[in-house]
Design a protein around this motif. Sequence first.
Motif, PDB file in Angstrom:
ATOM      1  N   LEU A   1       1.374  -4.350   5.191  1.00 39.69           N
ATOM      2  CA  LEU A   1       0.274  -3.405   5.403  1.00 39.69           C
ATOM      3  C   LEU A   1       0.795  -2.086   5.973  1.00 39.69           C
ATOM      4  CD1 LEU A   1      -2.725  -2.752   5.400  1.00 39.69           C
ATOM      5  CD2 LEU A   1      -2.920  -3.868   7.639  1.00 39.69           C
ATOM      6  N   LEU A   2       1.672  -2.154   6.965  1.00 37.98           N
ATOM      7  CA  LEU A   2       2.214  -0.930   7.560  1.00 37.98           C
ATOM      8  C   LEU A   2       2.967  -0.103   6.528  1.00 37.98           C
ATOM      9  CD1 LEU A   2       2.566   0.640  10.237  1.00 37.98           C
ATOM     10  CD2 LEU A   2       4.752  -0.537  10.514  1.00 37.98           C
ATOM     11  N   ARG A   3       3.741  -0.764   5.661  1.00 34.20           N
ATOM     12  CA  ARG A   3       4.455  -0.032   4.604  1.00 34.20           C
ATOM     13  C   ARG A   3       3.486   0.630   3.634  1.00 34.20           C
ATOM     14  NH1 ARG A   3       7.425  -5.005   4.040  1.00 34.20           N
ATOM     15  NH2 ARG A   3       6.284  -5.404   2.096  1.00 34.20           N
ATOM     16  N   ARG A   4       2.508  -0.120   3.202  1.00 34.49           N
ATOM     17  CA  ARG A   4       1.670   0.327   2.089  1.00 34.49           C
ATOM     18  C   ARG A   4       0.672   1.412   2.468  1.00 34.49           C
ATOM     19  NH1 ARG A   4       0.651  -5.857  -0.196  1.00 34.49           N
ATOM     20  NH2 ARG A   4       2.877  -6.292  -0.630  1.00 34.49           N
ATOM     21  N   VAL A   5       0.222   1.437   3.729  1.00 32.51           N
ATOM     22  CA  VAL A   5      -0.741   2.483   4.098  1.00 32.51           C
ATOM     23  C   VAL A   5      -0.097   3.863   4.107  1.00 32.51           C
ATOM     24  CG1 VAL A   5      -2.290   0.981   5.412  1.00 32.51           C
ATOM     25  CG2 VAL A   5      -0.351   2.086   6.578  1.00 32.51           C
ATOM     26  N   THR A   6       1.224   3.931   3.973  1.00 34.16           N
ATOM     27  CA  THR A   6       1.872   5.248   3.919  1.00 34.16           C
ATOM     28  C   THR A   6       1.552   5.997   2.626  1.00 34.16           C
ATOM     29  OG1 THR A   6       3.926   4.324   2.998  1.00 34.16           O
ATOM     30  CG2 THR A   6       3.772   4.508   5.401  1.00 34.16           C
TER      31      THR A   6
ATOM     32  N   CYS B   1      -4.069  -1.625  -0.804  1.00 37.27           N
ATOM     33  CA  CYS B   1      -2.881  -2.252  -0.207  1.00 37.27           C
ATOM     34  C   CYS B   1      -2.816  -3.767  -0.356  1.00 37.27           C
ATOM     35  CB  CYS B   1      -2.798  -1.908   1.283  1.00 37.27           C
ATOM     36  SG  CYS B   1      -2.731  -0.137   1.598  1.00 37.27           S
ATOM     37  N   ALA B   2      -3.920  -4.417  -0.712  1.00 40.01           N
ATOM     38  CA  ALA B   2      -3.915  -5.874  -0.785  1.00 40.01           C
ATOM     39  C   ALA B   2      -3.102  -6.361  -1.981  1.00 40.01           C
ATOM     40  CB  ALA B   2      -5.343  -6.405  -0.856  1.00 40.01           C
ATOM     41  N   GLY B   3      -2.698  -7.636  -1.919  1.00 38.33           N
ATOM     42  CA  GLY B   3      -1.909  -8.243  -2.980  1.00 38.33           C
ATOM     43  C   GLY B   3      -0.484  -8.508  -2.538  1.00 38.33           C
ATOM     44  N   SER B   4       0.196  -9.372  -3.277  1.00 37.62           N
ATOM     45  CA  SER B   4       1.608  -9.684  -3.007  1.00 37.62           C
ATOM     46  C   SER B   4       1.844 -10.061  -1.543  1.00 37.62           C
ATOM     47  CB  SER B   4       2.502  -8.493  -3.381  1.00 37.62           C
ATOM     48  OG  SER B   4       2.393  -8.198  -4.753  1.00 37.62           O
ATOM     49  N   GLY B   5       1.145 -11.110  -1.118  1.00 42.00           N
ATOM     50  CA  GLY B   5       1.350 -11.614   0.232  1.00 42.00           C
ATOM     51  C   GLY B   5       0.390 -11.085   1.268  1.00 42.00           C
ATOM     52  N   LEU B   6      -0.492 -10.158   0.879  1.00 40.14           N
ATOM     53  CA  LEU B   6      -1.491  -9.612   1.805  1.00 40.14           C
ATOM     54  C   LEU B   6      -2.875  -9.793   1.191  1.00 40.14           C
ATOM     55  CD1 LEU B   6      -2.244  -7.990   4.372  1.00 40.14           C
ATOM     56  CD2 LEU B   6      -1.929  -5.908   3.021  1.00 40.14           C
ATOM     57  N   TRP B   7      -3.656 -10.717   1.763  1.00 38.62           N
ATOM     58  CA  TRP B   7      -4.988 -10.992   1.247  1.00 38.62           C
ATOM     59  C   TRP B   7      -5.966  -9.911   1.706  1.00 38.62           C
ATOM     60  CZ3 TRP B   7      -5.303 -14.694  -2.316  1.00 38.62           C
ATOM     61  CH2 TRP B   7      -4.331 -15.691  -2.317  1.00 38.62           C
ATOM     62  N   VAL B   8      -6.965  -9.639   0.864  1.00 39.33           N
ATOM     63  CA  VAL B   8      -7.958  -8.611   1.192  1.00 39.33           C
ATOM     64  C   VAL B   8      -8.625  -8.904   2.533  1.00 39.33           C
ATOM     65  CG1 VAL B   8     -10.171  -7.602   0.515  1.00 39.33           C
ATOM     66  CG2 VAL B   8      -8.419  -7.999  -1.223  1.00 39.33           C
TER      67      VAL B   8
ATOM     68  N   GLU C   1       8.308  -1.131  -3.616  1.00 40.37           N
ATOM     69  CA  GLU C   1       6.852  -1.148  -3.808  1.00 40.37           C
ATOM     70  C   GLU C   1       6.257   0.237  -4.011  1.00 40.37           C
ATOM     71  OE1 GLU C   1       5.394  -4.971  -1.181  1.00 40.37           O
ATOM     72  OE2 GLU C   1       5.646  -3.069  -0.138  1.00 40.37           O
ATOM     73  N   GLU C   2       7.046   1.273  -3.903  1.00 38.92           N
ATOM     74  CA  GLU C   2       6.481   2.624  -3.879  1.00 38.92           C
ATOM     75  C   GLU C   2       5.733   2.966  -5.158  1.00 38.92           C
ATOM     76  OE1 GLU C   2       7.735   7.226  -2.825  1.00 38.92           O
ATOM     77  OE2 GLU C   2       9.297   5.725  -3.157  1.00 38.92           O
ATOM     78  N   ASP C   3       6.348   2.731  -6.310  1.00 39.26           N
ATOM     79  CA  ASP C   3       5.711   3.103  -7.574  1.00 39.26           C
ATOM     80  C   ASP C   3       4.386   2.374  -7.759  1.00 39.26           C
ATOM     81  OD1 ASP C   3       6.083   4.473 -10.337  1.00 39.26           O
ATOM     82  OD2 ASP C   3       5.580   2.400 -10.839  1.00 39.26           O
ATOM     83  N   ARG C   4       4.386   1.090  -7.482  1.00 36.27           N
ATOM     84  CA  ARG C   4       3.169   0.292  -7.693  1.00 36.27           C
ATOM     85  C   ARG C   4       2.021   0.768  -6.823  1.00 36.27           C
ATOM     86  NH1 ARG C   4       2.304  -6.089  -6.082  1.00 36.27           N
ATOM     87  NH2 ARG C   4       0.134  -6.222  -6.752  1.00 36.27           N
ATOM     88  N   PHE C   5       2.282   1.011  -5.535  1.00 42.33           N
ATOM     89  CA  PHE C   5       1.187   1.349  -4.637  1.00 42.33           C
ATOM     90  C   PHE C   5       0.836   2.828  -4.677  1.00 42.33           C
ATOM     91  CE2 PHE C   5       2.387  -2.842  -3.173  1.00 42.33           C
ATOM     92  CZ  PHE C   5       1.142  -3.430  -3.017  1.00 42.33           C
ATOM     93  N   ARG C   6       1.752   3.699  -5.083  1.00 46.05           N
ATOM     94  CA  ARG C   6       1.367   5.090  -5.345  1.00 46.05           C
ATOM     95  C   ARG C   6       0.429   5.159  -6.546  1.00 46.05           C
ATOM     96  NH1 ARG C   6       4.557   9.329  -3.288  1.00 46.05           N
ATOM     97  NH2 ARG C   6       2.985  10.641  -4.278  1.00 46.05           N
ATOM     98  N   ARG C   7       0.703   4.307  -7.541  1.00 42.01           N
ATOM     99  CA  ARG C   7      -0.171   4.278  -8.717  1.00 42.01           C
ATOM    100  C   ARG C   7      -1.559   3.752  -8.345  1.00 42.01           C
ATOM    101  NH1 ARG C   7       1.412   4.890 -13.802  1.00 42.01           N
ATOM    102  NH2 ARG C   7       3.579   4.603 -13.161  1.00 42.01           N
TER     103      ARG C   7
END
Length: 679
Positions: A273-278, A293-300, A347-353
């Motif tokens: 979560l900390l990585r993805r909220v960036t 940000c949810a998915g891949s080990g982080l449930w909604v 994970e950058e490309d996936r979550f930026r998209r």
Amino acid sequence: MTATTDFPPEPTSFVGRQSDVDELAQLLAVSRVVTLCGAGGIGKTRLALKVGAEIAERFPGGARLVELGGAAQPQEIAACVAAVLRVSPEGSHSHEDAVVEAIGDRRVLLVLDGCDSLPDDCARLCRRVLSACPEAKILATGRRPLGLARETAWRVPPLTLPEEGDDRWTGDLASCEAVRLFHDRAEKARPGFTPARDGIASLVRRLGGIPLAIELVAATMCELTVEEAVARTGRHFREMSPPVREGAISRHRVVAATIDWSYHLLSDPEKALLRRVTVFKDGWTLRMAEQVCAGSGLWVEDVPPHTRGLISRSLVVLDGEMAGEARYRLLRPIRDYAAERLSTAGEEDRFRRRHRDYVHQVAEKFDAAIKPGPHTPWPTSERLLRQLEGLKPDLASAIRWSIDIGDPEPAIRLIVNLRWVVIGAGTCRFQVAAWLERLLATAPPHLPGTLRGQALALRGTLALMQGRRDEAGEYAEAGLASYRSAQGLAGDALALILFALLDQPVGPAGPTGSTRPAGPAGMPGPVGLAASAEPAGLTARGRRMTADQAMAYALEITTQDDRHPEPGTITGPRAPAPPGGPPTPASRLTPGNTVTEGNSLAPGNPLAPGATLTAREQEIALLIVQGLSNRAIAAELVISSATVARHVANMLAKLGFSSRTQVAAWMVEWGAYRSGARD
């Protein structure tokens, strides 16, 4: 007189530094620009806000916070300041011009926070403001001075520390700023916290008196003792900086090592979560984090509790609201660290998209809310507007990312869906124009014609608003050709409106005499349409429209639906085109015969609070569309020119527009005439 301020409330108590606050207040009494310098995490922002709040009453013109951390392009610096001052450029003026004009001779304090990313551009804007606005003062923050003449650079010191060997818990030790901050934050993490007699002085000395590092370690007191924290940080720091003596480690490396240490104490979902909220440029809400940000080990369903966990560890800050929801953000050093972790995790490309897709969905909802059709409740439209306001940095980030990876179509759709925000509010017009040029230049041949036409028409409108009439005409011509090739009548109307506003006669291929061999980026060359390629009802080859006829024709075709009219809607018959001339409406478009009862101007589809127009304002708006001046409107309605001017000003304020041109175009596109002409 109470000064107008927009400083956020302090999330936690302000500990120590009172002597620093007093000194800076005195400096700003004699200096016009003071820059607080120092490493990330040293407390520049908190100190600037504290000082600003203390001296705000000196500035009757207002004390304003401008957060520049999200600015990535030079022109965005002035745009950020303009947005805080709630002004926008007119015509060919820049955001810088708008800022200077808004401040004028008023006594204003600008707190420019985060000048690190574009220091030279920040310095240029400061020079302009200080030169043109004699009563303005600036308090800036950054890792280094801006290099301005007569600038006072003030190095933010670390909090005061206990002397070496003074480890006993005594009154003197408790009075040290670093110890007081640690104790205050540790008590919040673990109510009833009692400091150990040994270790706390060594710990805060190891952390260099840096507030961010102290807060991060103090937050772990809910699960560690002071002795454990001393042992673990010592080991971690040695691993992070093996060649450097502990006492000689730089403040920057202290902050980096402390953040890294805190990160490794997190669970895997918390790390994710900390990585993805960036990917969010300037804050987010729980709803946004759940969708992106949810998915891949982080449930909604785990996003809210993990967010609370990150807050309790001082890694995430709760910072006001966004569209009625709690807003969260990361401090700059933590954001930089977590963004690097996002990249190394692949994970950058996936979550930026996913981030881009999210802001695109918000823009689509806004576009749908203000279009003619089923009634959209005002609270829904208002929430979307407020959400877009909070997402400005994210919108820009998503567009730039699409440009960088060579994927222009989603970015074009995003801009087109926000065209009335861009045109009406004047937000970053110059930047949007530049983006559109780059996007259209790289757009693939299979880009839908209607979308290309909308983008070209918007680009032309922006050019016209900047005073570039020839350029606007070229874009309008290309947009019209693109619309007609796609047989999009509504889009065709938009291009015709632009021609009307340019006061150019229109032929089947665009304005008369427009035969340039090549157009601006993203535009085709000379436009020539075969009669068979034109949608039914359009002008035949060789016919010409005057500007007034183009506007009338545009008004007419926007009342027609390629679907069945809504039940109860009265639409007038469409007259065939006379030989050698454009089609003519079946009856004259007047306030009395164009708006059906109960179907007034965009009720429930406003662009700004209170955007529903009164009956008199509707009458005036319809006459504006027909090109009448204030004096001519006054004669038509048998009222004074001053009364017309007052009504026009009210309309512009309600709609969030800055010109009559925008009123005319909005009236046409969004269905003021959707009911058609009565018999």
